[in-house]
Design an enzyme around this catalytic site. Sequence first.
Site, short mmCIF file in Angstrom:
data_model
loop_
_atom_site.label_atom_id
_atom_site.label_comp_id
_atom_site.label_asym_id
_atom_site.label_seq_id
_atom_site.Cartn_x
_atom_site.Cartn_y
_atom_site.Cartn_z
N ARG A 264 30.85 46.43 40.13
CA ARG A 264 32.24 46.59 40.55
C ARG A 264 32.84 47.83 39.90
O ARG A 264 32.63 48.08 38.72
CB ARG A 264 33.07 45.36 40.17
CG ARG A 264 34.51 45.40 40.63
CD ARG A 264 35.30 44.21 40.10
NE ARG A 264 34.85 42.95 40.63
CZ ARG A 264 35.26 42.44 41.78
NH1 ARG A 264 36.13 43.09 42.52
NH2 ARG A 264 34.81 41.28 42.19
N THR B 232 33.94 40.32 48.53
CA THR B 232 32.91 39.87 47.60
C THR B 232 32.14 38.69 48.17
O THR B 232 30.90 38.67 48.13
CB THR B 232 33.55 39.48 46.25
OG1 THR B 232 34.15 40.64 45.66
CG2 THR B 232 32.51 38.91 45.30
N HIS C 133 41.84 31.91 36.45
CA HIS C 133 40.79 32.92 36.60
C HIS C 133 39.89 32.94 35.37
O HIS C 133 38.69 33.20 35.48
CB HIS C 133 41.44 34.30 36.82
CG HIS C 133 40.48 35.33 37.31
ND1 HIS C 133 39.78 35.21 38.49
CD2 HIS C 133 40.10 36.52 36.79
CE1 HIS C 133 39.02 36.27 38.67
NE2 HIS C 133 39.19 37.07 37.65
N LYS D 133 25.91 41.85 41.00
CA LYS D 133 26.77 42.80 41.70
C LYS D 133 27.35 43.78 40.70
O LYS D 133 27.37 43.54 39.49
CB LYS D 133 27.90 42.09 42.45
CG LYS D 133 28.99 41.52 41.56
CD LYS D 133 30.11 40.92 42.39
CE LYS D 133 31.25 40.45 41.47
NZ LYS D 133 32.35 39.84 42.23
N ARG E 22 44.58 37.14 37.59
CA ARG E 22 43.45 38.08 37.53
C ARG E 22 43.67 39.19 36.50
O ARG E 22 42.72 39.79 36.02
CB ARG E 22 43.22 38.71 38.91
CG ARG E 22 42.48 37.82 39.87
CD ARG E 22 42.38 38.46 41.24
NE ARG E 22 43.65 38.46 41.95
CZ ARG E 22 43.79 38.84 43.22
NH1 ARG E 22 42.74 39.25 43.90
NH2 ARG E 22 44.97 38.79 43.80
N ASP F 98 28.77 36.04 40.98
CA ASP F 98 28.50 37.04 39.95
C ASP F 98 28.13 36.32 38.66
O ASP F 98 28.28 35.10 38.54
CB ASP F 98 29.69 37.98 39.74
CG ASP F 98 30.97 37.25 39.41
OD1 ASP F 98 30.96 36.41 38.49
OD2 ASP F 98 31.99 37.50 40.06
N ASN G 184 71.44 41.71 48.71
CA ASN G 184 70.70 42.74 47.97
C ASN G 184 69.35 42.23 47.43
O ASN G 184 68.67 42.92 46.69
CB ASN G 184 71.54 43.27 46.81
CG ASN G 184 71.76 42.23 45.72
OD1 ASN G 184 71.52 41.04 45.94
ND2 ASN G 184 72.22 42.67 44.57
N GLY G 185 68.99 40.97 47.80
CA GLY G 185 67.70 40.43 47.40
C GLY G 185 67.72 39.50 46.20
O GLY G 185 66.71 38.87 45.89
#
Length: 298
Positions: A178, A212, A112, A176, A78, A152, A19-20
Amino acid sequence: MARELGTEVLSSTAYDFSNGETYVRFNESVRGCDVFVVQSHGDRVNDWVMEQLIMVDALKRASAKRISVVAPFFPYARQDKKHLGREPISARLVADLYKTAGADRLMSVDLHSSQEQGFFDGPWDHLWAQPVLVDYIRGRIDTSHAAVVSPDAGRIRVAERWANALGGTPLAFVHKTRDVTRPNESVANRVVGDVKDRSCILVDDMIDTGGTIAKAVRVVLTAGAKEVIVAATHGVLTGPAVERLSTCGAKEIVVTDTLPIPAAKRFERLTVLPIAPLLARAIKAVFDDGSVARLFEA
């Protein structure tokens, strides 16, 4: 990493139920041991996060003295802040999960954003892949006619460290825009800074779909750069990344192996550098109660 440290990987048994659900058991005693749980969070990232959490829980219940989670590419990094209302801060959630599972310490490469270290209630060793990448790049270009370019404005501080490491090369960045409602999409507008007739190093923390970076390479070349080499720590390389990167005009794409990069995602201009020596030195410093920061002092 085990070879670099002169040790062996702890024997374990791991498999998925039908079942994972994930099962993990360590085949040797870890009572009183200082254990480092290493996991690569590539494709199927949720599976690997869950497996690592279960491993940490198993080690805690087996009376390990100290448990350090080594996640070279920290999952959900992120998602470190809210761009819109009713959004999660998933990086904080993942850090909390590691703490609840029993982790005493985290270790990652090129988060990040550096402030993510505050998401974990304990030590979080934030390593830089820059020394590994810089040593390689220095042998590929004439640093007296080079420029470091940030994709960026938000990565300028990283680009500054690169410029200093390369002997004070000029800086530039790609302006840039976004749309926060459309992930993995941005519009590269123009280069701010002098790149004409220079060998440019375009630096970033990760390459995901490659959109990007590919756009930034074209903008820098249009601005008169002699050539562009892309240097990034994490090669996520999802979706159209391989096609975009191999046709964007960059002389070379350089990443580290913080994430596994299968043969299907490799192409002629891609160079993958090993990150294991850096991680091994950091693990040795932690184990010996030494200074991790000293690894990056130059």
